[in-house]
Design a protein around this motif. Structure first.
Motif, short mmCIF file in Angstrom:
data_model
loop_
_atom_site.label_atom_id
_atom_site.label_comp_id
_atom_site.label_asym_id
_atom_site.label_seq_id
_atom_site.Cartn_x
_atom_site.Cartn_y
_atom_site.Cartn_z
N ILE A 90 0.84 -1.20 0.00
CA ILE A 90 0.00 0.00 0.00
C ILE A 90 0.88 1.26 0.00
CG2 ILE A 90 -1.72 1.29 1.32
CD1 ILE A 90 -2.84 -1.17 -0.06
N GLY A 91 1.98 1.22 0.74
CA GLY A 91 2.89 2.36 0.75
C GLY A 91 3.51 2.63 -0.61
N LEU A 92 3.90 1.57 -1.32
CA LEU A 92 4.44 1.75 -2.67
C LEU A 92 3.40 2.27 -3.64
CD1 LEU A 92 6.72 -1.40 -2.97
CD2 LEU A 92 7.42 0.98 -2.71
N LEU A 93 2.16 1.78 -3.53
CA LEU A 93 1.09 2.31 -4.38
C LEU A 93 0.83 3.79 -4.08
CD1 LEU A 93 -1.57 -0.53 -4.53
CD2 LEU A 93 -0.01 0.23 -6.32
N LEU A 143 1.41 9.43 -5.70
CA LEU A 143 1.95 10.76 -5.41
C LEU A 143 2.88 11.23 -6.52
CD1 LEU A 143 2.11 13.07 -3.36
CD2 LEU A 143 4.07 11.89 -2.36
N TYR A 144 3.66 10.31 -7.07
CA TYR A 144 4.54 10.69 -8.19
C TYR A 144 3.72 11.17 -9.38
CZ TYR A 144 7.28 10.29 -12.39
OH TYR A 144 7.85 10.55 -13.60
N PHE A 145 2.69 10.40 -9.76
CA PHE A 145 1.92 10.76 -10.93
C PHE A 145 1.16 12.06 -10.73
CE2 PHE A 145 2.41 6.33 -12.39
CZ PHE A 145 2.89 6.62 -13.65
N VAL A 146 0.70 12.32 -9.53
CA VAL A 146 -0.04 13.56 -9.29
C VAL A 146 0.91 14.75 -9.20
CG1 VAL A 146 -1.47 14.78 -7.61
CG2 VAL A 146 -2.00 12.43 -8.20
N ARG A 202 -4.05 17.67 -9.00
CA ARG A 202 -2.90 18.52 -8.66
C ARG A 202 -3.35 19.81 -7.98
NH1 ARG A 202 1.66 18.33 -13.29
NH2 ARG A 202 1.87 16.09 -13.30
N HIS A 203 -4.38 20.42 -8.52
CA HIS A 203 -4.87 21.66 -7.92
C HIS A 203 -5.51 21.38 -6.56
CE1 HIS A 203 -3.92 24.18 -11.27
NE2 HIS A 203 -4.58 23.39 -12.10
N LEU A 204 -6.20 20.26 -6.43
CA LEU A 204 -6.82 19.92 -5.16
C LEU A 204 -5.77 19.72 -4.07
CD1 LEU A 204 -9.49 19.14 -3.73
CD2 LEU A 204 -8.97 16.79 -4.32
#
Length: 69
Positions: free
Chosen positions: A27-30, A35-38, A61-63
């Protein structure tokens, strides 16, 4: 004659750390991947060459207060 009954002492619950740890790591890796993609995709460390990922996570990203433009 009434006898006083001592309250039952609850037994502690054992948490199986060896069973939970692989799922927690997964779950941490997911979460880090999300987070990387956002936050960083389509920047200097872009994995994909097109803007599809950026447009898909643009509102996220804005959120989350990540600037993108």
């Amino acid at each position: 004659m009434m006898q006083a009954v001592a309250p039952a002492i609850p037994t502690p619950i054992r948490i199986p750390i060896r069973e939970i740890l692989p799922w927690a790591v997964f779950i941490g890796l997911l979460a880090l991947l999300a987070l990387y993609f956002v936050s960083a995709e389509q920047g200097a460390t872009a994995v994909f060459a097109n803007m599809y990922v950026h447009e898909f996570v643009h509102d996220g990203r804005h959120l989350l207060a990540f600037p993108c433009h």
